[in-house]
Design a protein around this motif. Structure first.
Motif, short mmCIF file in Angstrom:
data_model
loop_
_atom_site.label_atom_id
_atom_site.label_comp_id
_atom_site.label_asym_id
_atom_site.label_seq_id
_atom_site.Cartn_x
_atom_site.Cartn_y
_atom_site.Cartn_z
N VAL A 118 0.70 -1.24 -0.49
CA VAL A 118 -0.38 -0.14 0.32
C VAL A 118 0.60 1.11 -0.48
O VAL A 118 1.84 1.33 0.71
N ARG A 119 0.51 1.98 -0.99
CA ARG A 119 1.53 3.20 -0.53
C ARG A 119 0.96 4.61 -0.28
O ARG A 119 1.76 5.21 0.22
N THR A 120 -0.56 4.93 -0.48
CA THR A 120 -1.19 5.92 0.42
C THR A 120 -1.90 5.49 1.12
O THR A 120 -2.61 4.34 1.45
N ASP A 122 -4.55 7.03 1.14
CA ASP A 122 -6.15 6.82 0.87
C ASP A 122 -6.49 5.69 0.22
O ASP A 122 -7.93 5.02 -0.08
N GLU A 123 -5.27 5.39 -0.63
CA GLU A 123 -5.71 3.45 -1.17
C GLU A 123 -5.26 2.38 0.66
O GLU A 123 -6.79 1.99 0.70
N TRP A 124 -4.87 2.95 1.71
CA TRP A 124 -4.63 2.16 2.86
C TRP A 124 -6.62 2.32 2.76
O TRP A 124 -7.14 1.82 3.69
N CYS A 125 -7.38 3.29 3.14
CA CYS A 125 -8.71 3.88 3.95
C CYS A 125 -9.65 3.31 3.22
O CYS A 125 -10.60 2.80 3.62
N ASP A 126 -9.35 3.04 1.68
CA ASP A 126 -9.96 2.22 0.89
C ASP A 126 -10.53 0.67 1.11
O ASP A 126 -11.24 0.60 1.35
N ARG A 127 -9.04 0.74 1.05
CA ARG A 127 -8.79 -1.05 1.77
C ARG A 127 -9.63 -1.21 2.62
O ARG A 127 -10.80 -2.39 3.08
N ARG A 140 -10.69 7.82 6.82
CA ARG A 140 -9.52 9.12 5.97
C ARG A 140 -9.52 10.85 6.39
O ARG A 140 -8.53 11.08 6.80
N ARG A 286 5.01 5.51 1.54
CA ARG A 286 4.06 3.93 1.42
C ARG A 286 4.23 3.79 2.66
O ARG A 286 4.99 3.85 3.00
#
Length: 343
Positions: A118-120, A122-127, A140, A286
């Motif tokens: 996971v880089r960001t 935002d990406e972690w929150c989406d997951r 977020r 990341r």
């Protein structure tokens, strides 16, 4: 004798009826007691959801026949599931009777949450939002709220340090704030006294170690090279040199698909661009693996201060102590890029 025979016959008649009724009851009850769920299924229930809607979820996972039997039994139990909340696991092989009783009275189960690569934020929150009941946007906002971050002694840019890739288990309805508390607990468990001492000996804080690990992990996919790359960056830090780490430019631009960095790209204005700023970025680029953080903390000693990707595209790097050798390595790599038409 006739009277006795008649009484005797009546007894056998009653016994026969009882046996027949038992057989009929057994036949009727058999599908509810002896059939089984064809697959493991996780039923996620929000408080206020009707029993009928929950039964529809069972049907969608376990099939109509199984779901209908569960619905019938819940009706006979006069079950009101609207006050239930959580994730409920129907195990493969569970009977409709056991499933109905479990949905009515059984405990919610925890859900495995694994994240890596996971880089960001935002990406972690989406997951996170795809796995748990809470909304990704609520998580977020929490992670970017300066006052919340300050409770953990961090800035919003440093909050990714709390999110250590691993496999965790939480209840499906965990609140975002509670989730952060739990992640902070895991963060503190990871940062043992031994690890903190190693970071101190390197002249960096734990969060700086995570930030450096994030750069190292973007720089090389080769686990056996990460310690060596980490030491190179530590050497540059200790000598007061800019890191000039290509992944920080890609992060600043917002495009990690870039294969060939150009000079104009290195002028991208950003506190994360280590071609422009001195020292480390304000936070990770990341979420690095624990093994990469340990590679930083245990980086082997050497005196390299330059590196360039190998021209054989193996994923490894050529290292150099002086600029002349580095430029020779860089020219070979650039020639290999040109030969492949990579721009």
């Amino acid at each position: 004798m006739k009277i006795g025979n008649k009484q005797f016959s009546n007894k056998w008649l009653v016994a026969g009826v009882i046996v027949l009724l038992a057989l009929v009851a057994g036949v009727v009850a058999a599908p509810y007691m002896l059939t089984s769920a064809p697959a493991e299924g996780l039923i996620k229930v929000r408080r206020g959801t009707s029993t009928a809607t929950i039964c529809d979820s069972v049907r969608s996972i376990e099939g109509d026949a199984f779901g209908n039997r569960v619905a019938t039994l819940l009706g006979l139990m006069n079950a009101d599931l609207s006050r239930r909340q959580g994730a409920y696991r129907i195990d493969k092989g569970m009977s409709p009777f056991k499933a109905a009783r479990y949905l009515k009275n059984g405990p919610a189960v925890g859900i495995k949450f694994t994240f890596n690569n996971v880089r960001t934020i935002d990406e972690w929150c989406d997951r996170w939002g795809k796995v748990f009941m809470g909304e990704a946007d609520d998580m977020r906002k929490l992670l970017k709220d300066s006052s919340v971050c300050a409770q953990y002694g961090k800035t919003p840019q440093q909050m990714p340090c709390l999110l250590i890739p691993d496999t965790y288990e939480f209840y499906w309805d965990i609140e975002p704030a509670k989730m952060l508390e739990r992640m902070h607990d895991y963060y503190e468990k990871f940062w043992t006294t031994e690890r903190q001492n190693k970071a101190q000996q390197l002249g960096i804080t734990p969060d700086q170690a995570v930030t450096l690990a994030s750069i190292v992990e973007e720089e090389t996919s080769k686990a056996d090279e990460r310690g060596k790359v980490a030491r190179l960056y530590l050497n540059r830090l200790h000598q007061g040199m800019k890191l000039q780490a290509d992944p920080t430019v890609k992060f600043a631009i917002g495009d990690f698909s870039i294969r060939r960095l150009t000079v104009p790209m290195t002028f991208t204005p950003s506190p994360y661009n280590t071609y422009r700023v001195e020292g480390l970025p304000p936070g990770p680029i990341r979420l690095p693996e624990k093994t990469t953080v340990d590679a930083v903390l245990n980086a082997p000693q050497h005196d390299y201060i330059y590196m360039c990707a190998k021209e054989d595209f193996s994923g490894y790097h050529n290292f150099a102590r002086d600029y002349g050798t580095h430029m020779a390595n860089a020219h070979r790599y650039q020639a290999a890029l040109n030969a492949r038409g990579i721009k």
